[in-house]
Write a protein that holds these residues in place. Structure first.
Motif, PDB file in Angstrom:
ATOM      1  N   LEU A 195       0.760  -1.101  -0.244  1.00 44.21           N
ATOM      2  CA  LEU A 195       0.096  -0.190   0.109  1.00 44.21           C
ATOM      3  C   LEU A 195       0.809   0.929  -0.174  1.00 44.21           C
ATOM      4  O   LEU A 195       0.090   2.362  -0.925  1.00 44.21           O
ATOM      5  N   SER A 196       2.314   1.229   0.234  1.00 39.84           N
ATOM      6  CA  SER A 196       3.002   2.134   1.026  1.00 39.84           C
ATOM      7  C   SER A 196       4.588   1.883   0.142  1.00 39.84           C
ATOM      8  O   SER A 196       4.735   0.523   1.005  1.00 39.84           O
ATOM      9  N   SER A 197       4.695   2.524  -0.686  1.00 41.45           N
ATOM     10  CA  SER A 197       6.848   2.070  -1.059  1.00 41.45           C
ATOM     11  C   SER A 197       7.269   4.112  -0.459  1.00 41.45           C
ATOM     12  O   SER A 197       7.812   4.661  -1.391  1.00 41.45           O
ATOM     13  N   CYS A 198       7.801   3.648   0.127  1.00 45.02           N
ATOM     14  CA  CYS A 198       8.053   5.338   1.030  1.00 45.02           C
ATOM     15  C   CYS A 198       9.663   5.180   0.569  1.00 45.02           C
ATOM     16  O   CYS A 198      10.258   6.501  -0.165  1.00 45.02           O
ATOM     17  N   GLY A 199      10.496   4.365  -0.038  1.00 42.22           N
ATOM     18  CA  GLY A 199      11.759   4.329  -0.163  1.00 42.22           C
ATOM     19  C   GLY A 199      11.680   4.702  -1.438  1.00 42.22           C
ATOM     20  O   GLY A 199      13.312   5.050  -1.364  1.00 42.22           O
ATOM     21  N   GLN A 200      10.984   4.611  -2.170  1.00 48.87           N
ATOM     22  CA  GLN A 200      10.889   5.090  -3.658  1.00 48.87           C
ATOM     23  C   GLN A 200      10.776   6.914  -3.822  1.00 48.87           C
ATOM     24  O   GLN A 200      11.749   7.214  -5.182  1.00 48.87           O
ATOM     25  N   TYR A 201      10.917   7.446  -2.839  1.00 49.20           N
ATOM     26  CA  TYR A 201      10.897   8.797  -2.665  1.00 49.20           C
ATOM     27  C   TYR A 201      12.144   9.064  -2.001  1.00 49.20           C
ATOM     28  O   TYR A 201      12.864   8.633  -1.171  1.00 49.20           O
TER      29      TYR A 201
END
Length: 749
Positions: free
Chosen positions: A493-499
């Motif tokens: 649902l979230s993949s914060c590491g891509q930012y």
């Protein structure tokens, strides 16, 4: 005139609807770049039915003639599989009825429900003979118990026909067709007290069932109300008289414990009522049709909201929409709204108008409540005939259900929407947000949030091939699962590491993510400690990234060029919502005969000495009239010397020119290869004497045609042994014969 009036009635609410801004995904990423997984099995198709068993850590996936048990954390790990195939004699029987034996006459798994004892109830189309069974998962194995039941009325006959089902307290509620031809639609409840809709077009008129939701309205109800089953579908409208069929979206409702009537409506719903479901999209004339629905309840049942996706019913529109409906608004239409009634008229068989007469008590279509019990009506079997006859003939409400704020949450141009699920997210400041995940016809999923009436598409993730629509979506606590014809997919649902930068993290406005200043990384806000909130930046409603530290400028890349060359300087914007700005020696570059600004770079045409300078590319993203700037690329461009001509030309060639150069080289190699092959072929023929035979045949042909003046007839030659040498008698004499023939020709001449 009447058809025009119908269209005007549809256009009227659109004229007053709030203008909707069309949205663009901020980022477009592949599934692999989002930490996702894909599952497929060789020879298996149609991964379109899913059941989440979080108690077992499994995703139960129904496909064509197969059921899989996959690991919830990584669906590429197959725990178990069971086949449910159609016997050959059933396939033949299905084929003899005119169905495709290779496609339609298979067993498509269509229903998967968990029952109270931990087993599962599963149904399949079974070659147009729907069948149900019980399935268990024990000791790492999936097992069908072979307790087969007739699935007619529970599961569709046609594998490609839409349907809906819900298992409530061990009883199956379903909406499908009850016959082979698909011409008898029903909404029914199974055993022990089976009950269904009546076969009347005023009840169901060529419906396309979309979804079914159970709402526990009877829990702690002061009115003594009953639970409800809500059915969402589209159908051909009976209330409009037009030259062609006009389809509309509907929501219908039945009471969970409806027992039918005593004389009228025996074993039929006494509580079936339906209303039009509006999703007013600006600048459209025909109503959009519902394709999927998801129930989201942040609290008890009174807080429930139905999120639905809509597509146009004509090919003239290229938009898709999302609308949301409060359960309270739907209840109000059914409990307090006016009914429509059929009235015979001269110009038509029947016309539907608003009913203005007296409504009997108990109210038609209402569930049994405390007020009815006080009047001696304790169950639907006690309802008077007047109430039953009223609802039998008038199940349609006059008023339509309007979406929240009377306009769509999202209108987007492009691929049609197919499915929707909604997850709750808690932001850093404690506020709650609903995150919509919308499947599309192009095989992607949109991640969408609405902030105070403004909708943001955070990203679009490509799950499947662009030609494979998303057919199902399911949510777990941390993952999204999707199914298509060719595969199943999983993504977080979230993949914060891509930012990778603070600006990218904050401007994404992802409620799951925030930028941690000390760690210099985008992190999940759910993992942030309460005392560390000041160290994390998140701005969802405003997109305020002013707290982000400045980013160091990238070093310039040295490049040289020769006059007259065309140069491409590459630079990608930071997002789909950003624009690029080019500067040369701090002067803004504008499009001209020399410069062509493209989405992915700058094209310098017929470069001259004046093209030298420091070129910088900036990505500019604007929120609330504030420009957030990132320097993405820099090039130090200088005119080169002739000694480095080859290197410069190689480095500055456009991709198109490089492609042409590669093509020329390839053609040269091919020509050389063919030439060598031709030489080898000639030498082989010479060695085998094929060319001499060919020449002799040509001479003989000329003699036969009377060409003696060009090739005089020679006397037979006498060999050393005294024998006459005849033409073609021995190839070893060819050389001597040619030399002697040459001498004789000179003598004749």
């Amino acid at each position: 005139m009447l058809p025009l009036l119908v269209l005007c009635l549809w256009c009227l609410p659109l004229l007053t609807a709030k203008q909707i801004s069309l949205s663009t995904p901020r980022r477009t990423v592949p599934l692999s770049g989002n930490g996702g997984h894909v599952f497929r099995e060789e020879g298996v198709w149609n991964y379109s039915t899913m059941l989440l068993r979080e108690d077992l850590g499994l995703l139960i996936l129904g496909a064509r003639e197969a059921i899989f048990a996959l690991d919830l954390s990584n669906i590429t790990h197959k725990r178990a599989m069971v086949k449910w195939q159609v016997p050959q004699e059933m396939q033949d029987k299905c084929s003899h009825k005119g169905k495709d034996s290779q496609i339609e006459c298979q067993n498509y798994i269509r229903i998967l429900h968990k029952i109270a004892d931990g087993r599962m109830y599963v149904c399949g189309t079974n070659a147009f003979s729907p069948t149900c069974d019980y399935m268990s998962y024990t000791d790492g194995r999936l097992t069908l118990e072979n307790k087969r039941e007739d699935g007619k009325g529970k599961c569709p006959f046609d594998p490609f026909q839409r349907y809906a089902s819900e298992l409530v307290d061990g009883v199956l509620f379903s909406a499908t067709s009850i016959n082979f031809l698909g011409s008898e639609p029903v909404v029914m409840r199974g055993s022990p007290e089976p009950i269904r809709t009546d076969f009347k077009t005023s009840w169901l008129n060529e419906p396309n069932f979309i979804g079914m939701q159970h709402i526990a309205e009877g829990e702690q109800s002061p009115e003594g109300d009953d639970d409800k089953i809500y059915i969402f579908f589209s159908e051909t409208a009976v209330e409009y008289d037009s030259y062609s069929k006009l389809e509309v979206s509907r929501v219908a409702r039945v009471c969970k414990n409806d027992m039918g009537g005593m004389r009228t409506l025996q074993r039929k719903w006494t509580s079936f009522v339906k209303a039009r479901l509006d999703c007013p999209v600006p600048d459209t004339s025909l109503p959009f049709l519902i394709q999927d629905v998801f129930r989201f309840c942040p609290g008890d049942w009174s807080t429930c909201v139905f999120y639905a996706v809509f597509t146009p019913q004509s090919h003239t529109s290229q938009y898709a929409a999302v609308c949301a409906y409060r359960i309270a608004d739907i209840r109000q239409v059914f409990s307090e709204g006016k009914f429509k009634t059929p009235v015979p008229v001269e110009t038509s068989f029947v016309k539907w108008v608003m009913y203005s007469g007296d409504v009997p008590f108990p109210r038609p279509g209402a569930c049994i409540n405390n007020e009815a019990r006080e009047k001696g009506v304790s169950q639907s079997l006690d309802l008077p005939d007047r109430t039953l006859q009223f609802i039998r003939d008038r199940p349609l409400m006059d008023q339509a259900v309007q979406p929240i704020s009377d306009h769509p949450l999202l209108v987007k141009r492009g691929a049609a929407f197919t499915r929707i699920v909604v997850a709750g997210a808690v932001a850093l400041d404690g506020s709650s947000h609903q995150v919509m995940f919308i499947g599309t016809e192009s095989g992607s999923v949109l991640k969408v949030v609405n902030y105070n009436g403004h909708t943001v598409i955070i990203e679009e993730v490509q799950l499947f091939q662009p030609t494979e629509p998303v057919k199902t979506l399911r949510l777990s606590s941390s993952m999204l699962y999707a199914g298509s014809e060719v595969a199943a997919a999983q993504m977080p649902l979230s993949s914060c590491g891509q930012y990778r930068s603070c600006l990218d993290c904050v401007l994404a406005r992802d409620p799951y993510c925030g930028w941690k200043l000390t760690a210099k990384e985008c992190t999940a806000v759910s993992s942030v400690q309460q005392d560390s909130h000041s160290d994390v930046i998140q701005s969802l409603t405003d997109g305020n990234a002013t707290r982000c530290p400045l980013i160091e400028s990238s070093k310039a890349v040295n490049m040289s060029f020769l006059p007259g060359n065309t140069i491409k300087l590459f630079c990608q914007p930071s997002s789909n919502l950003a624009r690029v700005e080019w500067h040369v020696d701090k002067r803004l570059v504008i499009s001209s005969d020399t410069y062509e600004i493209q989405r992915d770079g700058l094209l310098i045409l017929n470069a001259s000495a004046q093209a030298s300078g420091l070129y910088t590319c900036r990505s500019v993203e604007t929120y609330n009239n504030v420009d957030y700037i990132t320097r993405n690329a820099a090039y130090e461009l200088r005119q080169g010397s002739g000694q480095t001509r080859q290197a410069e030309e190689t480095s500055l060639l456009l991709p198109q020119a490089q492609k042409q150069q590669n093509t020329v080289v390839a053609l040269q190699v091919i020509v050389v290869f063919l030439s060598l092959m031709l030489i080898a072929l000639i030498m082989w023929n010479v060695y085998n004497g094929h060319f001499k035979i060919l020449g002799r045949h040509c001479n003989q042909g000329q003699e036969a045609e009377g060409g003696q003046e060009f090739a005089p007839t020679l006397e037979p030659l006498q060999a050393a042994d005294g024998k006459v040498s005849k033409a073609g008698s021995n190839s070893n004499n060819n050389h001597n014969r040619r030399s002697e023939g040459k001498d004789m020709t000179q003598q004749i001449t």
